[in-house]
Design a protein around this motif. Structure first.
Motif, PDB file in Angstrom:
ATOM      1  N   THR A 103      -4.092   4.433   5.760  1.00 37.26           N
ATOM      2  CA  THR A 103      -4.548   4.500   4.269  1.00 37.26           C
ATOM      3  C   THR A 103      -3.706   3.093   3.592  1.00 37.26           C
ATOM      4  O   THR A 103      -4.120   2.526   2.642  1.00 37.26           O
ATOM      5  CB  THR A 103      -4.114   5.994   4.044  1.00 37.26           C
ATOM      6  N   VAL A 104      -2.431   3.071   3.816  1.00 36.78           N
ATOM      7  CA  VAL A 104      -1.761   2.299   2.933  1.00 36.78           C
ATOM      8  C   VAL A 104      -2.085   0.922   3.647  1.00 36.78           C
ATOM      9  O   VAL A 104      -2.201  -0.098   2.575  1.00 36.78           O
ATOM     10  CB  VAL A 104      -0.609   2.073   3.393  1.00 36.78           C
TER      11      VAL A 104
ATOM     12  N   ALA B  63      -5.125   0.585   1.274  1.00 35.89           N
ATOM     13  CA  ALA B  63      -4.888   0.216   0.024  1.00 35.89           C
ATOM     14  C   ALA B  63      -3.849  -1.545  -0.816  1.00 35.89           C
ATOM     15  O   ALA B  63      -4.587  -1.564  -1.836  1.00 35.89           O
ATOM     16  CB  ALA B  63      -3.709   1.094  -0.298  1.00 35.89           C
TER      17      ALA B  63
ATOM     18  N   GLN C 263       1.145   4.581  -3.029  1.00 33.51           N
ATOM     19  CA  GLN C 263       0.185   5.054  -2.284  1.00 33.51           C
ATOM     20  C   GLN C 263       1.972   6.352  -2.613  1.00 33.51           C
ATOM     21  O   GLN C 263       1.656   7.908  -3.759  1.00 33.51           O
ATOM     22  CB  GLN C 263       0.154   5.464  -0.971  1.00 33.51           C
ATOM     23  N   GLU C 264       2.945   6.492  -2.639  1.00 32.22           N
ATOM     24  CA  GLU C 264       3.653   6.777  -3.363  1.00 32.22           C
ATOM     25  C   GLU C 264       4.121   6.649  -4.646  1.00 32.22           C
ATOM     26  O   GLU C 264       4.856   7.765  -5.328  1.00 32.22           O
ATOM     27  CB  GLU C 264       5.408   6.674  -2.433  1.00 32.22           C
TER      28      GLU C 264
ATOM     29  N   LEU D  54       3.594   7.436   6.052  1.00 34.89           N
ATOM     30  CA  LEU D  54       2.699   7.852   5.957  1.00 34.89           C
ATOM     31  C   LEU D  54       1.891   7.083   6.580  1.00 34.89           C
ATOM     32  O   LEU D  54       1.423   6.235   8.313  1.00 34.89           O
ATOM     33  CB  LEU D  54       2.688   6.457   4.954  1.00 34.89           C
TER      34      LEU D  54
ATOM     35  N   GLY E 230       0.865  -1.007  -0.446  1.00 33.80           N
ATOM     36  CA  GLY E 230       0.499  -0.134   0.162  1.00 33.80           C
ATOM     37  C   GLY E 230       0.691   1.396  -0.173  1.00 33.80           C
ATOM     38  O   GLY E 230       0.396   2.161  -1.035  1.00 33.80           O
TER      39      GLY E 230
END
Lengths: 304, 304
Positions: free
Chosen positions: B289-290, B293, B132-133, B285, B128
């Motif tokens: 979120t990660v 994801a 994201q990055e 991060l 994730g």
């Protein structure tokens, strides 16, 4: 004829020796009368119980160890570092009662912004060790709950440092997830397999990348994969910790002389194996011998 | 409309998300229903309590973390390392009931004679984080009881290692002599002074000679000499430990990419300060979120 009375009085134990004029031990006592087990005001009673019958000799008494700490019988403030025999002897404190009793100070190091450290009792053993070996320079290793490493040059303590090896071993064995992985060795398997494969494996791991925090976790990972048997996890952990200590402490102190290990109980045998495995020359000395000798040297110096 | 249900089910906590077809989080649940708190056979009840009302949607469910361990609901054997998204997706196991549920395996590394390590849950967060990055190479740091460091290349996990930082901190604070020196910070002094002087002092100490066993003892020595106030001993110890971790783990894994710190709770803030103080570029991060994801990515890959 008792010429001197010498005590090593620490946190958990008290040891006493009655010595002849030539330093020979005439009698010895050992009791679980460490300062942790003695309430305020209980020191005189404990002292009398331990050596009361020797006092009729009128012999001078010299004591080292935590008995001279703030929690002890009477505080003997830390001598500074470097510390020779003469400065230790000068900094001894005399009890008001019995007046024959002198307490050797510990040694402290570090001013503002410098590295701080303290020891009490080990300094005396170091002087005894040098005398026994007939040398003036050495790096002395005193394994224990808080291991001490002492750099000696020209017959004086020039630097020292502590490593929390024994306490980390105990605390991690009892209270961390590693303890849950450990099974006590079966009879015959034997703890104290200081030279065993798991211990050596831990020593080897201590020299790899990742640092101690990774190497501690490795005990769990290796056990999960069946690479270390549950009854060997303790030995592996011991190897990891002792390996870190003996690789890193000499670097901190930068000593280049002989390494002398002051031995008491089964622990130093592990250190002997560890030094051997890592190819570092080190000699084991008997703790009682160097303690008695060291106490005698400080007292002798005070009488000069 | 719930399109997928995603869970991160660990040792102490369970987190669940109901997601739309585009991955947006429609609803979230959090409960102290970690696998440690669930008896054998209790998993279905806990699952229903957590996400039962979402199941009517018929959406596929993907779970990561200790729920797939031998002590979990159903074992998903460790995938080998290196591990890409495709190999994780292929190695997922499906529950017999409810059949909509897939469990992501953890990742294990190390054959005979090699360094062993394991993780469960962190692997999903790493994928994730890369997504994201928008990058394929990174060194991912996941601070915690057993911090994980994961080296990623070309979008795959190529190596990883654990550091016992959090557990050593807890165990030494509670059970060692260092704990006895600690005083809780007064209101206003504030724990979580992650950038405070004592924390930075511990970070600095971690880079000096002597190793962690000496640096742990230094907390005692510095406190004895009044160099660290009792209410700052915890911060100093935290700095020493985090400093050792972030100096040594990158050396072990040899990563040269960006460092990504996956943040959950107040701990990552300490890591952010530590990286900053040591001049190592690192980005924080958000863990939720990660995680969401990463779970979506594995599930998507399985449906290909």
């Amino acid at each position: 004829m008792i010429a001197t009375i010498r005590l090593d009085w620490g946190t958990t134990n008290a040891r006493a020796w009655a010595c002849a004029a030539d330093g020979r031990v005439l009698d010895r006592r050992h009791a679980a009368l460490g300062i942790r087990n003695i309430g305020t005001g209980g020191f005189r009673a404990a002292f009398d119980r331990l050596v009361g019958d020797w006092l009729a000799s009128g012999a001078p008494v010299v004591m080292s160890g935590m008995v001279g700490s703030r929690q002890g019988w009477m505080e003997a403030p830390y001598a500074g570092c470097p510390a020779g025999l003469a400065s230790l002897a000068q900094a001894m404190v005399r009890l008001p009662e019995p007046e024959t009793v002198l307490i050797v100070p510990g040694v402290g190091r570090g001013g503002p912004g410098e590295r701080h450290d303290v020891m009490r009792g080990e300094e005396v053993q170091c002087f005894g060790a040098l005398a026994q070996e007939g040398i003036e320079d050495a790096l002395v290793c005193l394994p224990g709950t808080h291991s001490k490493w002492v750099s000696m040059r020209g017959g004086a303590i020039v630097d020292f440092a502590s490593a929390m090896t024994g306490e980390v071993f105990e605390v991690m064995s009892r209270h961390s997830i590693l303890g849950a992985l450990m099974r006590e060795p079966a009879p015959g398997h034997g703890p104290g397999q200081a030279g065993g494969a798991a211990f050596r494996r831990g020593l080897d791991r201590s020299g790899e990348a990742g640092g101690l925090l990774n190497h501690l976790f490795s005990a769990r990972a290796e056990a999960l994969f069946g690479e270390i048997a549950p009854e060997d996890v303790r030995d592996y952990l011991s190897g990891v910790l002792i390996g870190h200590e003996i690789r890193e402490m000499p670097q901190l102190l930068g000593g280049s002389g002989d390494i002398l290990v002051i031995a008491d109980g089964p622990l130093p045998e592990r250190y002997r194996h560890a030094f051997g495995h890592l190819g570092i020359p080190a000699r084991l000395l008997d703790a009682e011998t160097v303690t008695v000798a060291g106490l005698g040297l400080v007292l002798e110096r005070a009488n000069h």
